[in-house]
Design a protein around this motif. Structure first.
Motif, PDB file in Angstrom:
ATOM      1  N   ARG A  68       0.832  -1.210   0.000  1.00 35.15           N
ATOM      2  CA  ARG A  68       0.000   0.000   0.000  1.00 35.15           C
ATOM      3  C   ARG A  68       0.865   1.257   0.000  1.00 35.15           C
ATOM      4  NH1 ARG A  68      -5.063  -1.789   3.860  1.00 35.15           N
ATOM      5  NH2 ARG A  68      -5.158  -3.878   3.002  1.00 35.15           N
ATOM      6  N   GLU A  69       1.996   1.171   0.678  1.00 37.69           N
ATOM      7  CA  GLU A  69       2.891   2.325   0.757  1.00 37.69           C
ATOM      8  C   GLU A  69       3.425   2.720  -0.626  1.00 37.69           C
ATOM      9  OE1 GLU A  69       3.292  -0.429   2.970  1.00 37.69           O
ATOM     10  OE2 GLU A  69       2.038   0.699   4.362  1.00 37.69           O
ATOM     11  N   LYS A 105       1.202   5.505  -3.248  1.00 35.30           N
ATOM     12  CA  LYS A 105       0.976   6.902  -2.863  1.00 35.30           C
ATOM     13  C   LYS A 105       0.512   7.702  -4.079  1.00 35.30           C
ATOM     14  CE  LYS A 105       4.209   6.937   0.948  1.00 35.30           C
ATOM     15  NZ  LYS A 105       3.390   6.377   1.923  1.00 35.30           N
ATOM     16  N   ALA A 146      -6.190   8.957  -4.724  1.00 37.11           N
ATOM     17  CA  ALA A 146      -7.219   9.478  -3.823  1.00 37.11           C
ATOM     18  C   ALA A 146      -7.641   8.348  -2.881  1.00 37.11           C
ATOM     19  CB  ALA A 146      -8.417   9.976  -4.619  1.00 37.11           C
ATOM     20  N   ILE A 147      -8.067   8.689  -1.685  1.00 39.75           N
ATOM     21  CA  ILE A 147      -8.398   7.685  -0.667  1.00 39.75           C
ATOM     22  C   ILE A 147      -9.429   6.692  -1.178  1.00 39.75           C
ATOM     23  CG2 ILE A 147      -9.452   7.341   1.606  1.00 39.75           C
ATOM     24  CD1 ILE A 147      -8.095   9.975   2.475  1.00 39.75           C
ATOM     25  N   LYS A 148     -10.495   7.174  -1.774  1.00 42.21           N
ATOM     26  CA  LYS A 148     -11.554   6.279  -2.268  1.00 42.21           C
ATOM     27  C   LYS A 148     -11.025   5.361  -3.371  1.00 42.21           C
ATOM     28  CE  LYS A 148     -15.742   4.759  -2.276  1.00 42.21           C
ATOM     29  NZ  LYS A 148     -16.105   3.804  -1.267  1.00 42.21           N
ATOM     30  N   GLU A 149     -10.222   5.909  -4.286  1.00 44.12           N
ATOM     31  CA  GLU A 149      -9.658   5.098  -5.362  1.00 44.12           C
ATOM     32  C   GLU A 149      -8.724   4.027  -4.792  1.00 44.12           C
ATOM     33  OE1 GLU A 149      -7.527   5.637  -9.706  1.00 44.12           O
ATOM     34  OE2 GLU A 149      -7.278   7.224  -8.226  1.00 44.12           O
ATOM     35  N   LEU A 150      -7.905   4.400  -3.822  1.00 42.72           N
ATOM     36  CA  LEU A 150      -7.006   3.444  -3.182  1.00 42.72           C
ATOM     37  C   LEU A 150      -7.800   2.345  -2.480  1.00 42.72           C
ATOM     38  CD1 LEU A 150      -4.131   2.602  -2.516  1.00 42.72           C
ATOM     39  CD2 LEU A 150      -4.217   4.118  -0.526  1.00 42.72           C
ATOM     40  N   GLU A 151      -8.872   2.712  -1.800  1.00 39.47           N
ATOM     41  CA  GLU A 151      -9.723   1.718  -1.132  1.00 39.47           C
ATOM     42  C   GLU A 151     -10.282   0.723  -2.141  1.00 39.47           C
ATOM     43  OE1 GLU A 151     -12.694   3.993   0.954  1.00 39.47           O
ATOM     44  OE2 GLU A 151     -11.309   4.525   2.582  1.00 39.47           O
ATOM     45  N   ASN A 152     -10.733   1.221  -3.300  1.00 39.16           N
ATOM     46  CA  ASN A 152     -11.274   0.340  -4.337  1.00 39.16           C
ATOM     47  C   ASN A 152     -10.204  -0.588  -4.900  1.00 39.16           C
ATOM     48  OD1 ASN A 152     -13.881   1.355  -4.143  1.00 39.16           O
ATOM     49  ND2 ASN A 152     -13.534   2.918  -5.708  1.00 39.16           N
ATOM     50  N   LYS A 203      -9.441  -3.237  -2.216  1.00 35.09           N
ATOM     51  CA  LYS A 203     -10.553  -4.187  -2.112  1.00 35.09           C
ATOM     52  C   LYS A 203     -10.524  -5.178  -3.277  1.00 35.09           C
ATOM     53  CE  LYS A 203     -15.566  -4.354  -1.646  1.00 35.09           C
ATOM     54  NZ  LYS A 203     -16.804  -3.576  -1.625  1.00 35.09           N
TER      55      LYS A 203
END
Length: 175
Positions: free
Chosen positions: A42-43, A46, A49-55, A58
């Motif tokens: 995950r690091e 960088k 966007a938070i939502k895009e990273l979450e998707n 997932k």
């Protein structure tokens, strides 16, 4: 003596599947693949966007956990034998991996039966991690099996065993 075993690239060699899963998720959301032999984490993502990273994460976890998982990872059989010697009561998984992915992986590979507990730890603070494991072991004396030697660099840990082959480079650190 209690035995704490890291999951990824210690108990199972999972970097190739991990990276394939991340690249699948990146492409699904119209991003470029990451070409590397190192583990994508995950690091390394960088700038999203938070939502895009979450998707992305997932989707990566979903891909990783599909039915072919057991055909895409290599189990560290030498380490499995040492875990069996210690027994379930004295053996723990110690990981910074995602909880759902960890449980699916251990179950699909039939490894969940070897451990009395899974301990989730960010593994960002050496002293905090050692304190946590000491509390779980109910002792200041235990062994950690880990492939990340940087975590133990310049620390007072005695290497008492190792596993080195084409897939694994694991050290046994005694405290």
């Amino acid at each position: 003596m209690k035995l704490f075993v890291d999951l990824d690239d210690t108990l199972v060699s999972s970097t190739k599947l991990n990276n394939d899963a991340y690249n699948f998720a990146l492409e699904k959301f119209k991003n470029f693949r990451i070409q590397t032999n190192e583990r994508i984490t995950r690091e390394k993502l960088k700038g999203f966007a938070i939502k895009e990273l979450e998707n992305i994460i997932k989707e990566k976890q979903r891909y990783f956990s599909l039915a072919w998982l057991k055909y895409r990872v290599v189990i560290n059989e030498k380490l499995i034998n040492k875990i069996k010697e210690k027994g379930k009561r004295n053996s723990f998984v110690w990981t910074a991996a995602d909880k759902d992915r960890t449980e699916v992986m251990l179950k699909q590979l039939g490894l969940h039966k070897l451990f009395s507990q899974i301990i989730y730890d960010a593994k960002t603070d050496f002293d905090a991690s050692i304190k946590l494991l000491s509390e779980r072991a109910k002792s200041r004396h235990f062994i950690i099996c880990e492939n990340n030697w940087l975590f133990f660099q310049n620390k007072e840990a005695k290497i008492v065993d190792k596993i080195e082959d084409d897939f694994f480079n694991v050290r046994f650190y005694q405290f």
